[in-house]
Design a protein around this motif. Structure first.
Motif, PDB file in Angstrom:
ATOM      1  N   GLU A   1       0.823  -1.206   0.000  1.00  0.00           N
ATOM      2  CA  GLU A   1       0.000   0.000   0.000  1.00  0.00           C
ATOM      3  C   GLU A   1       0.859   1.260   0.000  1.00  0.00           C
ATOM      4  N   ASP A   2       1.879   1.294   0.845  1.00  0.00           N
ATOM      5  CA  ASP A   2       2.687   2.506   0.995  1.00  0.00           C
ATOM      6  C   ASP A   2       3.499   2.823  -0.257  1.00  0.00           C
ATOM      7  N   ASN A   3       3.857   1.796  -1.027  1.00  0.00           N
ATOM      8  CA  ASN A   3       4.693   2.001  -2.212  1.00  0.00           C
ATOM      9  C   ASN A   3       3.926   1.851  -3.523  1.00  0.00           C
ATOM     10  N   ASP A   4       2.598   1.806  -3.437  1.00  0.00           N
ATOM     11  CA  ASP A   4       1.746   1.700  -4.626  1.00  0.00           C
ATOM     12  C   ASP A   4       2.164   0.521  -5.504  1.00  0.00           C
ATOM     13  N   LEU A   5       2.395  -0.630  -4.865  1.00  0.00           N
ATOM     14  CA  LEU A   5       2.847  -1.803  -5.607  1.00  0.00           C
ATOM     15  C   LEU A   5       1.699  -2.634  -6.166  1.00  0.00           C
ATOM     16  N   TRP A   6       0.466  -2.275  -5.823  1.00  0.00           N
ATOM     17  CA  TRP A   6      -0.674  -2.990  -6.402  1.00  0.00           C
ATOM     18  C   TRP A   6      -0.660  -2.903  -7.926  1.00  0.00           C
ATOM     19  N   ARG A   7      -0.075  -1.837  -8.456  1.00  0.00           N
ATOM     20  CA  ARG A   7      -0.050  -1.641  -9.909  1.00  0.00           C
ATOM     21  C   ARG A   7       0.705  -2.752 -10.635  1.00  0.00           C
ATOM     22  N   LEU A   8       1.588  -3.472  -9.915  1.00  0.00           N
ATOM     23  CA  LEU A   8       2.370  -4.526 -10.563  1.00  0.00           C
ATOM     24  C   LEU A   8       1.531  -5.750 -10.909  1.00  0.00           C
ATOM     25  N   TYR A   9       0.315  -5.819 -10.380  1.00  0.00           N
ATOM     26  CA  TYR A   9      -0.539  -6.960 -10.698  1.00  0.00           C
ATOM     27  C   TYR A   9      -1.248  -6.802 -12.045  1.00  0.00           C
TER      28      TYR A   9
END
Length: 323
Positions: free
Chosen positions: A190-198
């Motif tokens: 959440e803190d590093n906006d890593l959801w976009r990698l999915y």
């Protein structure tokens, strides 16, 4: 209802089959949630060997819990349990265990050893024996190890999601029923906006026809400089060419230590349809963008020479048949 000493707790909870309280809980869970089609599976216990009860008790209790779910769940959803040890054949043999789990963490950076740098090799060793179990498996917990959000040095160093990218893709391309499922979803992701990698994963996976009965996870040669992970049939393939130098360890702790960056490699798929024409898309694993598209022809022996862009470790290839 449990005493203070852990051995007494073990005996009460695991010693005589399912307790009445636990059976009531399972009945409630089935009645309340079983009809939801977005529930993947019932997990009867997480990392059950951490309870330190005797193996015989744990296997017997797990069998009873799985059997109870199999008897009472009208939708026959997948049933699972997880453990930390690498091998547990007695647990693996339970007939109503229908979804297998693997938990694979990169150790706390203070404890990383030479064997921890190659996460692809570690994940492959986890699943070699599971591929023959005739049941789906998932890397249900992956990530950097730590005790809580404030004590995960790997997360603090890995702001771009190197471990997430490698473990998610590898978890699926090594034969899993889904991507590796990352821990720290409510903090690091959440803190590093890593959801976009999915999103690129979803795009790449959607281009493969998963009802193809010939699809199989590809064998991985760990001794090769360029490893090929993926799924293949004679009609199509989803592959990730991955250099052994592109480990999370090199990218985060030894940046620049990758002699393969920018080089071109030759990769040939075997056992494709002889003489058939195929489309090849090169998709970037971080952006989901198509960076190259080619038409390829398999030779008379079913060999298909792929066209790889200069290596950067972040390209997957989609091979599909042309009309």
């Amino acid at each position: 209802p449990y005493p203070q000493h852990h051995q007494q707790r073990q005996e009460i909870f695991f010693g005589n089959g399912l307790t009445a309280n636990y059976q009531a809980r399972l009945r409630y869970m089935i009645a309340r949630y079983a009809h939801y089609d977005h529930i993947l599976a019932w997990e009867v216990f997480n990392e059950i060997d951490l309870t330190q009860a005797a193996d015989e008790q744990l296997v017997s209790w797990t069998e009873a819990a799985l059997d109870f779910l199999a008897e009472h769940d009208p939708y026959q959803r997948l049933r699972t349990v997880s453990w930390l040890r690498e091998r547990w054949p007695e647990m693996l043999a339970l007939p109503n265990l229908t979804l297998l789990q693997v938990h694979r963490y990169i150790p706390h950076l203070e404890h990383v050893g030479p064997s921890d740098s190659d996460v692809i090799a570690a994940m492959l060793s986890d699943v070699i024996h599971l591929r023959h179990a005739q049941r789906p498996f998932i890397f249900m917990e992956v990530g950097h190890h730590g005790h809580d959000d404030s004590d995960v040095p790997g997360n603090h160093l890995d702001r771009s999601g190197v471990a997430l990218l490698q473990k998610s893709w590898a978890g699926f391309l090594l034969g899993g029923a889904g991507t590796g499922m990352s821990w720290w979803w409510d903090s690091w992701l959440e803190d590093n906006d890593l959801w976009r990698l999915y999103a690129p994963m979803q795009r790449a996976f959607s281009l493969i026809q998963w009802d193809d009965p010939g699809l199989r996870p590809m064998p991985v040669d760990l001794g090769s400089d360029m490893r090929i992970l993926g799924w293949q049939s004679s009609r199509q393939a989803l592959i990730w060419p991955h250099s052994r130098w592109s480990s999370w360890h090199n990218q985060l702790l030894q940046p620049g230590n990758n002699p393969h960056l920018g080089k071109r490699f030759a990769v040939t798929l075997q056992s494709m349809s002889p003489g058939r024409r195929y489309s090849q898309l090169a998709i970037h694993m971080r952006s989901g963008a198509v960076v190259a598209a080619h038409t390829l022809h398999a030779d008379g022996h079913g060999r298909l020479q792929l066209k790889l862009p200069p290596y950067d470790g972040s390209i997957v290839l989609i091979i599909t048949p042309q009309p």
